[in-house]
Each structure stands twice: as structure tokens, then as C-alpha cells.
Design a protein around this motif. Structure first.
Motif, PDB file in Angstrom:
ATOM      1  N   ARG A  89       0.721  -1.143   0.004  1.00  0.00           N
ATOM      2  CA  ARG A  89      -0.274   0.015  -0.133  1.00  0.00           C
ATOM      3  C   ARG A  89       0.842   1.255  -0.036  1.00  0.00           C
ATOM      4  O   ARG A  89       0.530   2.169  -0.395  1.00  0.00           O
ATOM      5  CB  ARG A  89      -0.956   0.054   1.292  1.00  0.00           C
ATOM      6  N   MET A 112      -5.466  -7.154 -12.988  1.00  0.00           N
ATOM      7  CA  MET A 112      -6.537  -6.540 -12.101  1.00  0.00           C
ATOM      8  C   MET A 112      -6.226  -6.839 -10.603  1.00  0.00           C
ATOM      9  O   MET A 112      -6.375  -5.921  -9.696  1.00  0.00           O
ATOM     10  CB  MET A 112      -7.755  -7.033 -12.236  1.00  0.00           C
ATOM     11  N   THR A 113      -5.751  -8.029 -10.197  1.00  0.00           N
ATOM     12  CA  THR A 113      -5.211  -8.124  -8.706  1.00  0.00           C
ATOM     13  C   THR A 113      -4.173  -7.002  -8.465  1.00  0.00           C
ATOM     14  O   THR A 113      -3.996  -6.789  -7.500  1.00  0.00           O
ATOM     15  CB  THR A 113      -4.892  -9.756  -8.685  1.00  0.00           C
ATOM     16  N   GLY A 114      -3.162  -6.950  -9.525  1.00  0.00           N
ATOM     17  CA  GLY A 114      -2.334  -6.161  -9.187  1.00  0.00           C
ATOM     18  C   GLY A 114      -2.603  -4.694  -8.748  1.00  0.00           C
ATOM     19  O   GLY A 114      -2.149  -3.910  -7.943  1.00  0.00           O
ATOM     20  N   MET A 116      -5.325  -4.081  -6.748  1.00  0.00           N
ATOM     21  CA  MET A 116      -5.872  -4.329  -5.517  1.00  0.00           C
ATOM     22  C   MET A 116      -5.693  -3.133  -4.494  1.00  0.00           C
ATOM     23  O   MET A 116      -6.672  -2.719  -3.977  1.00  0.00           O
ATOM     24  CB  MET A 116      -5.182  -5.694  -4.878  1.00  0.00           C
ATOM     25  N   THR A 117      -4.641  -2.627  -4.283  1.00  0.00           N
ATOM     26  CA  THR A 117      -4.555  -1.395  -3.272  1.00  0.00           C
ATOM     27  C   THR A 117      -5.254  -0.149  -3.689  1.00  0.00           C
ATOM     28  O   THR A 117      -5.536   0.348  -3.065  1.00  0.00           O
ATOM     29  CB  THR A 117      -2.924  -1.307  -3.189  1.00  0.00           C
ATOM     30  N   MET A 119      -8.171  -0.217  -5.379  1.00  0.00           N
ATOM     31  CA  MET A 119      -9.670  -0.474  -5.552  1.00  0.00           C
ATOM     32  C   MET A 119     -10.648  -0.202  -4.332  1.00  0.00           C
ATOM     33  O   MET A 119      -9.894  -0.617  -3.104  1.00  0.00           O
ATOM     34  CB  MET A 119      -9.952  -1.815  -6.262  1.00  0.00           C
ATOM     35  N   LYS A 120     -11.569   0.521  -4.274  1.00  0.00           N
ATOM     36  CA  LYS A 120     -12.055   1.002  -2.819  1.00  0.00           C
ATOM     37  C   LYS A 120     -13.449   0.530  -2.711  1.00  0.00           C
ATOM     38  O   LYS A 120     -13.793   0.614  -1.514  1.00  0.00           O
ATOM     39  CB  LYS A 120     -12.107   2.316  -2.888  1.00  0.00           C
ATOM     40  N   THR A 121     -14.111   0.066  -3.501  1.00  0.00           N
ATOM     41  CA  THR A 121     -15.636  -0.212  -3.386  1.00  0.00           C
ATOM     42  C   THR A 121     -15.865  -1.090  -2.182  1.00  0.00           C
ATOM     43  O   THR A 121     -15.351  -2.204  -2.171  1.00  0.00           O
ATOM     44  CB  THR A 121     -16.527  -0.635  -4.456  1.00  0.00           C
ATOM     45  N   ASN A 122     -16.967  -0.981  -1.529  1.00  0.00           N
ATOM     46  CA  ASN A 122     -17.014  -2.111  -0.254  1.00  0.00           C
ATOM     47  C   ASN A 122     -17.768  -3.008  -0.802  1.00  0.00           C
ATOM     48  O   ASN A 122     -18.173  -3.207  -1.969  1.00  0.00           O
ATOM     49  CB  ASN A 122     -17.553  -1.354   0.948  1.00  0.00           C
ATOM     50  N   GLN A 126     -20.189  -4.156  -4.273  1.00  0.00           N
ATOM     51  CA  GLN A 126     -19.547  -5.144  -5.090  1.00  0.00           C
ATOM     52  C   GLN A 126     -20.721  -6.113  -5.254  1.00  0.00           C
ATOM     53  O   GLN A 126     -20.770  -6.979  -6.379  1.00  0.00           O
ATOM     54  CB  GLN A 126     -18.247  -5.813  -4.465  1.00  0.00           C
ATOM     55  N   GLU A 137     -14.398  -0.828 -11.650  1.00  0.00           N
ATOM     56  CA  GLU A 137     -13.824  -2.128 -12.324  1.00  0.00           C
ATOM     57  C   GLU A 137     -13.557  -1.513 -13.876  1.00  0.00           C
ATOM     58  O   GLU A 137     -12.292  -1.914 -14.236  1.00  0.00           O
ATOM     59  CB  GLU A 137     -15.072  -3.346 -12.497  1.00  0.00           C
ATOM     60  N   LEU A 138     -14.305  -0.763 -14.516  1.00  0.00           N
ATOM     61  CA  LEU A 138     -13.990  -0.519 -15.717  1.00  0.00           C
ATOM     62  C   LEU A 138     -12.907   0.548 -15.840  1.00  0.00           C
ATOM     63  O   LEU A 138     -12.154   0.425 -16.646  1.00  0.00           O
ATOM     64  CB  LEU A 138     -15.409   0.183 -16.550  1.00  0.00           C
TER      65      LEU A 138
END
Lengths: 267, 358
Positions: A89, A112-114, A116-117, A119-122, A126, A137-138
Motif C-alpha cells: 500500500r 487486475m489483482t495488481g 488491488m491496493t 480499488m475501494k468499493t465495499n 460489489q 472495475e471499468l
């Protein structure tokens, strides 16, 4: 302006500094009083024979190992004991010596996993998907697609990475680290086991990443040609001790390094 | 026209990452949903409700739950039966305490209570992996069933030690108890399963799902990329248990009507759901449904063929059924170790190139 002066202009202040790091496993001293720094915008190589403590050093920086002594300073602040995901982070990404991709996921999902830090939506949004989660996501998909373009891996976007050849997997792993948009990128032998052509491609990517995104890079590599050509400064480790630290030319002419590593002609 | 994805071009990322990127798939799914919601409720009878559709839906829900934990997050669990029992007893206590409460709410609350229990039993997963974790979850299975047998508060001090579902309603329509009409119980289960299958799909395709899969595939790399293992594993346990709890509540309140923990929620149920997930396909929403269909519907089908069509005695048919199911599981797993969902994926890939395989 000459090439070297041009480089020098790009390198900024100290970004990461390790001070007197000592790391031991039981009686084995993996690292003894290691200190060096990484400046913003530079390509820093860490070299040394097998078992010299290079990967241990990276593991200390990325928070896997907690040294018995010494301090890690990042962006001018002393870092407390940290978990690896907290280090991520802070903006440090890395690749591994043995490929550590998520084998069951597609190239796209790995990248996309990269992110991870970022992305914020709870969980709630989701679960509903429509709305913030889809939008986020887009957005991230678009950033990831830039990296896919950059690395030229469009064709394998949807392929599970377990099915890809080794060289491609290395490239995807670099992509995953890039996707994190880290300030500092740690590459643990990015060119190990590659043929000449793949090595050249990888060198080009490393230089372009440094040049275009301004990412600071620390890399471990055994191919001396690559190290000497790519890096701005080199630190040499042997048996957990620091042998030398300096520009490629300085290191190449350092007698201790020649004895320990580059080979010495006994005549 | 052939079923294929060639020529189905995407011009935006949104259309590229939709759940069913192939047009025919979308039509098919909408068709199935239309039949399920608009046709079946009008023709359903008691037999189809009790023996086929409701059990399929209940177990599909359980399989979805276990698939989230085992298929997506890679944490093996043998506690499914125990968690279903938690859902069932939570549902029972809520039904008795709040008779006016809408049954949808009761089932969802029962799921939430199970989620909390799931988190507690998920804590060991932070230290242990694989078979050892499976054994740790086995403790949950036996402890929970024992608890519901031993503590009379859970079954409201009834003399038999059983719990039975009183009649409860959704918008004044009975969905539990002996008077509930088949179409109502069926629709009740269908709505829950469809809604939460959609939720499962959303969770697994987004950030949360990727953090689970990252932990499953390479936990060290996952941590270095910024996935907190504690959060990822416990959220998988929580959400998985939420689904399993809801399925347990439905199993008890809608399907069984009355239950006794050792009988209804034994270790065999844990294995049944695990088999569904393995046969259906680990890490696949479709696989959860296929697995549940395989384990629940094939036995019914076989029994109907052997007893109904061939006229064999019921006891003989029952034993041959076991043999056949066992053989079928083995055949499927040898043909495709990654389950029915993978079989379908491979078929799709082949169809993409058909009729020129090279």
C-alpha cells in the motif's frame, strides 16, 4: 547533452534507505550490517553470488523478513514493522525469482489483482455490482489495458496464466507489478532462464518502465552484461556482507568484487 | 445456426466482461429464468416440489457457499453440515421469536448469524492450510451438531429434541408448514437462489473474488500485491457460511419441516456438498448448479427409470442407484478432473474453432 548527464538529471533524492540491516536465521547470518540507498528514478542493481543475501534483502524491503537490527527508511520516514500488504500500500511492488503468478486466473485477472491496493468499493456495492463497483472495475480495466498494450500481451488477455510459456509468465508477472503503479519496483531476477531474445525484450521493458512511468527500479540479476548496461548504480553483496557500492564502472574495477564474484585469473 | 462465439464482437470493456459474453448464452439464461419464474409455478405439483426442485435449489445454495470458500478461496471445509445446522437453528429461533417477520428476512438473518459462526471457525485458517484445515473444520461439524443436541434452549425444550417449522408467511402466503402450496415454497427458494447466485457472481468477478483467488493460487504473492490474508480468508469464511446458513434454513424450514441435528445435518451432508462442488467444478458458479443437479437430480432420475419404467423392486433399484452414482462420479472425474463446468468450458472452446480444429 550527453547520455549520462541526461540520466543524472532524472535521478532525484533518496527514496529508500536501509541502514545497518542485520538478519539472521538461528545461527546463520543472512545479512550483516548492510546499508545502501535507492534514489528516486534510478535503476539500482543488487548483485552477488548465490546465497549472498540478495533475495533476503528484497524480502526485508518488502516486509517478509523482519531484520533483528537496522532500519528501513522510505520516503524520508522510518518504517515500523510492517506486513507485506501494508508495504504494497505504501507503493512498493515486486516480482519473484520463481514465478509467483495466480495460475488459475487469466492474464487480465492477474493484472487486475495488481490493482488491488487502488480499488475501494465495499462489499455491499460489489454484491450489487451495478453502480460504483462496475464503474470502478471499468476504470481499472482501462488502466490495465494500457499495461497490456505496453507489454504486448493482448493475445493472451483471457488465457489462464498456468498455460502460458515461461517467458510470457515472467512478462505477465512484470505486468502485475506494473499494474500496482508502484513508486518502487523490486525485480528479483527478471531475466533468469530466458533466451537472448526474451532477455532483450525484458531489458527494453525495464528501461521503458523507468523512462516512461518514472518508476524507480531495484533489480537482482546474474547476467553481468544486463546489469552493467541497465543500472545506474550497483551494490555487491557476498556472504551477507556489502562488498562494494557504486556505478557499474567503479564496481567492475573494484578488486574485492573481482576476487569474489567476477572471477580472478590466478597466475 | 450453430452455438459459437465467433463474430460476436465487443466494442466496450463493459460488454467484454459481462457474465455471459456470448449472445446465445444470454438468450438461453433468460429463457431458463423465464420458464422457472413464469411457467413452472403454474404446473408444479407436490412431487416435483418435494423431490426435485426444492431440494435442488436448497443444495445449489449450499454448493454456492462451499464453492466460494473451497473453490475460490482454496480453503477446504468439512463443516458444511454444521454450518447448515446453525442456519436451521437460527431460522427456527427467529421464526418462533418473531412470528410476524417476513420469511425472506428470517432466512437472510439466519445466514448472517451463520456468517458470524463461520468467521469464528475460520480463524484457524490463518495458521493452517489444506488437509489440516479440513480436520479443523471437521471439529466445527461435530461440535455444532453436539451443541444443538445438548443445549435444550436451541430446540426450545421440546420433548423430542426436534425442531419443527411453524407456518410462516411472505406477504400472507404460507411458505413453511404443511399448508404451504408447492408453488409458493418453490418460488420462495427460487428467488433466494437466483438473487444470491447473482450476488455470488458479482463478488467473485470483482475485487473481493480476485483477492480470494489470489490467496488460493499463491498466498505469498497475494500478500505482496496488497491482499491482506486475514481479511480475504475471513471474508471468504463469512460469505460462504452466509450462503450455507441460508441453505440450512431453507433445508429445515421449507424442505424438511422438522429436523433433528444428528440426522439432518450429519457429516454426510458435508461430504455431499463437497462432492457437488468437486463434481460441478471448483471456482465456478455454474459448477455449483451443475454439481447440485448431478448429485440431487441424477438419483431421482435413475430411480424413476429403474422403478417406474423398468419395474424393478424399489430396494434393488436403491442399491443399484448407489453403484451407478458412484461409477458416474468416477467417470466424470477421470474424464474431467476440473468438473462439469470445465467440461462445458472445453466444449465451448472446441465449438469456437469448429469445424476446423487447427
Amino acid at each position: 547533452m550527453s547520455a549520462s548527464a541526461d540520466r543524472a538529471a532524472k535521478i532525484g533524492d533518496t527514496m529508500l534507505e536501509v541502514k545497518d540491516i542485520t538478519l539472521s536465521f538461528g545461527g546463520v547470518k543472512a545479512l550483516t550490517d548492510i546499508s545502501f540507498d535507492i534514489k528516486e528514478g534510478e535503476i539500482r542493481a543488487i548483485i552477488g553470488p548465490n546465497g549472498a543475501g540478495k533475495s533476503s534483502m528484497l524480502n526485508v524491503i518488502s516486509g517478509f523478513y523482519h531484520p533483528q537490527q537496522g532500519e528501513v527508511w522510505f520516503n524520508g520516514k522510518k518504517r515500523g514493522p510492517m506486513k507485506p500488504y501494508q508495504v504494497a500500500r505504501q507503493g512498493i511492488a515486486r516480482t519473484f525469482q520463481n514465478i509467483a503468478l495466480f495460475k488459475g486466473m487469466s492474464t487480465l485477472d492477474n493484472l487486475m489483482t495488481g490493482r488491488m491496493t487502488q480499488m475501494k468499493t465495499n462489499l455491499f456495492w460489489q454484491a450489487i455490482w451495478k453502480g460504483p463497483a462496475e464503474k470502478e472495475e471499468l476504470e481499472h480495466r482501462e488502466r490495465v489495458e494500457h499495461i497490456i498494450d505496453f507489454l504486448g500481451i493482448q493475445a493472451i488477455r483471457k488465457t489462464p496464466v498456468g498455460r502460458l510459456p515461461y517467458g510470457m509468465q515472467k512478462r505477465v508477472e512484470l505486468g502485475r507489478a506494473l499494474a500496482a503503479e508502484a513508486k518502487l519496483l523490486l525485480l528479483d531476477e527478471p531475466m533468469a532462464g530466458m533466451n537472448l531474445e526474451e532477455k532483450e525484450d525484458m531489458c527494453r521493458f525495464v528501461l521503458d518502465v523507468n523512462d516512461e512511468f518514472g518508476t524507480t527500479i531495484a533489480l537482482i540479476e546474474h547476467d553481468m552484461g544486463v546489469v552493467m548496461d541497465l543500472s545506474d548504480r550497483v551494490v555487491v553483496l557476498d556472504y551477507g556482507q556489502k562488498l562494494a557500492d557504486g556505478t557499474p564502472d567503479e564496481v567492475r574495477s573494484n578488486q574485492a568484487v573481482i576476487d569474489a564474484y567476477l572471477g580472478v585469473s590466478h597466475d | 445456426m450453430f452455438y459459437r462465439e465467433a463474430g460476436d464482437f465487443k466494442t466496450s470493456y463493459a460488454s467484454d466482461q459481462q457474465t455471459f459474453p456470448i449472445k446465445l448464452d444470454r438468450y438461453f439464461v433468460w429463457g431458463v429464468l423465464a420458464i422457472a419464474f413464469l411457467v413452472i409455478p403454474f404446473v408444479i405439483n407436490d412431487y416435483w416440489e418435494k423431490s426435485v426442485l426444492v431440494p435442488f435449489l436448497v443444495w445449489a445454495m449450499a454448493a454456492l457457499g462451499l464453492n466460494i470458500l473451497t473453490g475460490y478461496c482454496g480453503q477446504v471445509s468439512l463443516g458444511t453440515g454444521g454450518f447448515m445446522a446453525v442456519g436451521a437453528y437460527a431460522c427456527y429461533k427467529l421464526m418462533v421469536a418473531f412470528p410476524e417477520m417476513n420469511m425472506f428476512l428470517v432466512v437472510i438473518l439466519a445466514g448472517l448469524i451463520t456468517a458470524m459462526v463461520g468467521i469464528a471457525f475460520g480463524l484457524p485458517s490463518l495458521r493452517i492450510k489444506g488437509f489440516y484445515l479440513a480436520v479443523a473444520t471437521l471439529a466445527a461439524q461435530f461440535f455444532l451438531v453436539w451443541l444443538f443436541n445438548k443445549v435444550p434452549w436451541f430446540y426450545n425444550y421440546s420433548a423430542s429434541g426436534q425442531i419443527s417449522a411453524p407456518e410462516r408467511t411472505v406477504f400472507d402466503i404460507a411458505v413453511t408448514g404443511p399448508n404451504a402450496p408447492p408453488w409458493a415454497t418453490y418460488l420462495f427458494c427460487l428467488i433466494l437462489v437466483v438473487v444470491f447466485a447473482y450476488v455470488a457472481r458479482n463478488l467473485t468477478r470483482g475485487r473481493t473474488g480476485r483477492s480470494w483467488m489470489a490467496i488460493r493460487d499463491m498466498d505469498i504473492a497475494a500478500e505482496i500485491i496488497g491482499v491482506p490474508p486475514l481479511q480475504a480468508k475471513l471474508s471468504a469464511f463469512a460469505i460462504s457460511s452466509f450462503y450455507i446458513g441460508m441453505s440450512g434454513a431453507m433445508f429445515f424450514a421449507i424442505y424438511l419441516g422438522s429436523a433433528e441435528p444428528t440426522e439432518a445435518f450429519g457429516i454426510d451432508k458435508s461430504f455431499l456438498v463437497l462432492f457437488m462442488v468437486i463434481v460441478g467444478g471448483l471456482g465456478s458458479i455454474l459448477g455449483s448448479f451443475l454439481g447440485a443437479a448431478f448429485m440431487i437430480l441424477i438419483p431421482v432420475l435413475l430411480k424413476n427409470i429403474m422403478v417406474g419404467v423398468l419395474g424393478w423392486p424399489a430396494d434393488l433399484a436403491a442399491h443399484i442407484e448407489f453403484l451407478l452414482i458412484g461409477a458416474l462420479i468416477m467417470i466424470f472425474l477421470i474424464a474431467e478432473p476440473h468438473g462439469l463446468a470445465q467440461l462445458w468450458r472445453v466444449t465451448k472452446e472446441k465449438l469456437r474453432l469448429w469445424p476446423f480444429p487447427h
